[in-house]
Design an enzyme around this catalytic site. Sequence first.
Site, short mmCIF file in Angstrom:
data_model
loop_
_atom_site.label_atom_id
_atom_site.label_comp_id
_atom_site.label_asym_id
_atom_site.label_seq_id
_atom_site.Cartn_x
_atom_site.Cartn_y
_atom_site.Cartn_z
N GLU A 242 -11.37 2.80 -3.13
CA GLU A 242 -10.47 3.65 -2.91
C GLU A 242 -11.08 4.79 -3.50
OE1 GLU A 242 -9.08 3.16 -0.97
OE2 GLU A 242 -7.58 1.31 -0.46
N ASP B 287 -11.62 -4.75 6.06
CA ASP B 287 -10.76 -4.02 5.78
C ASP B 287 -9.32 -3.55 6.23
OD1 ASP B 287 -9.69 -2.01 3.64
OD2 ASP B 287 -11.01 -0.76 4.09
N HIS C 12 -1.66 2.59 0.18
CA HIS C 12 -1.51 4.06 -0.71
C HIS C 12 -0.22 4.15 -1.33
CE1 HIS C 12 -5.72 5.04 1.36
NE2 HIS C 12 -5.54 3.87 0.85
#
Length: 483
Positions: A254, A281, A364
């Site tokens: 990230e 992912d 996120h």
Amino acid sequence: MKKILLLFVFTLTTGVFLAQEQPFYATMDANDAVELQKELPEDIQIIATKRNQSAVFISEKAAHAMHQNVVTHGPGYVFKASEEKALRAIEPKKPKTERRVLNFTIDQDDAVAEALDLVNAQNIEDQILELQGYGTRYHTRASAEQSVLDLKDKWEAMAQAAGRNDVSVRIVNHVNTPMPSAVMTIEGAESPDEYVIIGGHIDSTAPGANNDVAPGADDDASGISTITEVVRVLFETDFVPNRTVEFMAFAAEEIGLVGSAEIAEEYSNNNINVLAYVQFDMTNYPGSANDVYITTDSYNSNDLNAYLIELMEYYNNVSSEHEITYGTTACNYGCSDHFSWADNGYEAAFPFEANFSESNPNIHTAGDTYDVTGDAFKAAKFAKLGLEFIIETAKTNNLSVSELSNDNLDFIVANNTLTYSLKNSSDVLEQMAVIDVSGKQVLRATDLGKQGTVSLDRLSQGFYVAVFTTETNKKLTKKFIVN
């Protein structure tokens, strides 16, 4: 913006890493760099641009601005430890392998059938919840390191319970993050120097103070949990590969693909022969109509994309009890760890959970929790694709094949003509569909019989998959190139 000579501070005695608190070097898409500079002119310096890539010197503020672009996915940039490395990264690179993916075949029908029936979505759910339970796996947090150490213990326990002495699990410590990565290796029985790899990142993020609450259930606990289920099924079926198989859980994706970049660079520097790398992912958010979306960015391998499509057409077509529908999408620059492998000259692919414009809007953030998806049915389909990929690329000697295998079809492409001949079978070919690497059907022929020719004049140069269907509804697939 003046360059700051001391980019990162290391406390040598404790190993403390102050991640990206100072401006740092990176590479990114050249157009993104220009747009970011317009928006934040004091926070990014474009050092050089080549091949639609820019080497940049970027602030944490600008990095977060890129990171929050969900359509771009991932960080949108690749961290580099120095200006020299950033400049070197945008130079052209030679491929590490000689298009070996085109030689991959499909003939492990019995092994794949056994494996697909064993995939259990509940196992994937349990693992996602376990990873979510760390609260945050942001790369500087102690809980991030603990999640990797615990995964290593789990993988080792699985291998031990299966009685496998050909399996090892190692921790990889990194230079540019305190978080380690975990790597499981199943040594190849016949060609141990040839590698096939599936990986995903185990870190999570929710930029700002919320990094204390970054559950990362979909991004990317889902990918790691899917990989763990692939491993479990391989052990349950006593799969012994001819080629070496590795599974990787990367640190610090990230913040610019840090863990995977260091590992892929090490493999490249040591001339490790990685035939193919596939990234998992985000595998569990049902944002789009199809199950799997193959990413078609320029750095991805067309050869490997075609092979993944070939696998799904063969094992997961509409008549299969393990049906997987697929489409294509693009994730843009440096969107996940497969970029690190492609950037080092390896064949890399990234099957994703949705069209990127419809992917999970909660990533996120503190809202990336398992209850958003509610079950692991979608991730189980990725586990099936992962099993097909590993079993067919790594192979094993002690398996039988189906009554009608790809070896029963002679297939030649020359002078814009496809010539085919079905051998040793009472069946006949009913139809053929030709699919390009974007998943689009570009040609169809019917009433083929046992042998004949098909004109390819309508096709442009590129990679294709031919899917033959017999009158008894068996599938035969072949990859080919039109020059």
